[in-house]
Write a protein that holds these residues in place. Structure first.
Motif, PDB file in Angstrom:
ATOM      1  N   ILE A 199       0.875  -1.185   0.525  1.00  0.00           N
ATOM      2  CA  ILE A 199       0.109  -0.409   0.259  1.00  0.00           C
ATOM      3  C   ILE A 199       0.644   1.615   0.307  1.00  0.00           C
ATOM      4  O   ILE A 199       0.566   2.392  -0.701  1.00  0.00           O
ATOM      5  N   LEU A 200       2.167   0.650   0.129  1.00  0.00           N
ATOM      6  CA  LEU A 200       3.168   2.182   0.782  1.00  0.00           C
ATOM      7  C   LEU A 200       3.769   2.163  -1.023  1.00  0.00           C
ATOM      8  O   LEU A 200       4.295   3.614  -0.952  1.00  0.00           O
ATOM      9  N   LYS A 201       3.750   1.498  -1.595  1.00  0.00           N
ATOM     10  CA  LYS A 201       4.465   1.854  -2.940  1.00  0.00           C
ATOM     11  C   LYS A 201       4.173   2.965  -3.576  1.00  0.00           C
ATOM     12  O   LYS A 201       4.578   3.916  -4.388  1.00  0.00           O
TER      13      LYS A 201
ATOM     14  N   ASP B  24       8.229  -2.089  11.942  1.00  0.00           N
ATOM     15  CA  ASP B  24       7.033  -1.372  13.217  1.00  0.00           C
ATOM     16  C   ASP B  24       6.957  -0.063  12.271  1.00  0.00           C
ATOM     17  O   ASP B  24       5.966   0.372  12.273  1.00  0.00           O
ATOM     18  N   PHE B  25       8.190   0.427  11.510  1.00  0.00           N
ATOM     19  CA  PHE B  25       7.555   2.638  11.703  1.00  0.00           C
ATOM     20  C   PHE B  25       6.845   1.981   9.729  1.00  0.00           C
ATOM     21  O   PHE B  25       5.889   2.365  10.062  1.00  0.00           O
ATOM     22  N   LEU B  26       7.087   0.598   9.482  1.00  0.00           N
ATOM     23  CA  LEU B  26       7.193   0.873   7.620  1.00  0.00           C
ATOM     24  C   LEU B  26       4.803  -0.219   8.771  1.00  0.00           C
ATOM     25  O   LEU B  26       4.163   0.739   7.825  1.00  0.00           O
ATOM     26  N   LEU B  27       4.709  -0.250   9.361  1.00  0.00           N
ATOM     27  CA  LEU B  27       3.716  -0.734   9.791  1.00  0.00           C
ATOM     28  C   LEU B  27       2.460   0.313  10.451  1.00  0.00           C
ATOM     29  O   LEU B  27       1.625   1.063  10.045  1.00  0.00           O
ATOM     30  N   TYR B  28       3.588   1.351  10.797  1.00  0.00           N
ATOM     31  CA  TYR B  28       2.379   2.598  11.941  1.00  0.00           C
ATOM     32  C   TYR B  28       2.250   3.465  10.050  1.00  0.00           C
ATOM     33  O   TYR B  28       0.972   3.812  10.557  1.00  0.00           O
TER      34      TYR B  28
ATOM     35  N   LEU C 282      -1.523   4.371   9.412  1.00  0.00           N
ATOM     36  CA  LEU C 282      -1.591   5.762   8.892  1.00  0.00           C
ATOM     37  C   LEU C 282      -2.596   6.167   7.793  1.00  0.00           C
ATOM     38  O   LEU C 282      -3.443   6.818   7.630  1.00  0.00           O
ATOM     39  N   LYS C 283      -1.983   5.688   6.946  1.00  0.00           N
ATOM     40  CA  LYS C 283      -2.801   5.969   5.485  1.00  0.00           C
ATOM     41  C   LYS C 283      -3.910   4.841   5.386  1.00  0.00           C
ATOM     42  O   LYS C 283      -4.553   5.580   4.606  1.00  0.00           O
ATOM     43  N   LYS C 284      -3.746   4.066   6.055  1.00  0.00           N
ATOM     44  CA  LYS C 284      -5.727   3.045   5.955  1.00  0.00           C
ATOM     45  C   LYS C 284      -6.678   4.120   6.704  1.00  0.00           C
ATOM     46  O   LYS C 284      -7.771   4.748   6.668  1.00  0.00           O
ATOM     47  N   ALA C 285      -5.987   4.849   7.625  1.00  0.00           N
ATOM     48  CA  ALA C 285      -6.675   5.395   8.659  1.00  0.00           C
ATOM     49  C   ALA C 285      -7.227   6.728   7.705  1.00  0.00           C
ATOM     50  O   ALA C 285      -8.604   7.431   8.333  1.00  0.00           O
TER      51      ALA C 285
END
Length: 148
Positions: A46-48, A133-137, A141-144
């Motif tokens: 999702i971060l791509k 863990d940083f990427l999961l945050y 954040l993006k999903k929120a």
């Protein structure tokens, strides 16, 4: 056309070489790892489309951990020592930390935290030890953001 300055260079501008080099090396290492994880893992894909944002927030998080947290520790140290000893100046080697300097540091910290709050960033941004863990945050954040 002017070449774009990497964000990490902006964060480290004016810092002592040893600290700036340490921050830069950590940033480069974590960025390589983050790019690998994002491109190879379905969970983080999702971060791509947000790689510039990942770079910016990664640089910000490392700056926070290496600079801002030390300023916070200095303010807390001064407050603790001055409350017990009622001294107005704390000498560390040749450096003298005064109440005015502590207040300036506190002002920087408050302004920094206000900036984070304005953009909806929390302590989760810097509360990680591994890059995943940083990427999961960031994924959360993006999903929120996406869901409201």
């Amino acid at each position: 056309m002017a070449k774009e300055t990497p964000i990490i260079n902006i964060f480290t501008y004016g810092l002592p070489y040893k600290l700036a080099n340490q921050i830069y090396k950590e940033y480069e290492s974590r960025l390589r790892e983050a790019v690998f994880i994002i491109t190879e893992s379905k969970r983080y894909e999702i971060l791509k489309d947000s790689m510039k944002t990942v770079e910016l927030l990664l640089a910000l998080s490392i700056f926070d951990k290496r600079v801002i947290s030390n300023l916070q520790a200095g303010v807390k140290f001064y407050s603790t020592v001055s409350s017990y000893s009622e001294s107005e100046t704390i000498q560390i080697g040749a450096y003298k930390l005064t109440g005015d300097e502590k207040n300036k540091l506190l002002g920087v910290i408050i302004n920094y935290n206000n900036i984070l709050d304005n953009y909806g960033l929390s302590n989760g941004l810097t509360n990680y030890s591994v890059t995943k863990d940083f990427l999961l945050y960031l994924v959360n954040l993006k999903k929120a953001e996406y869901y409201g």
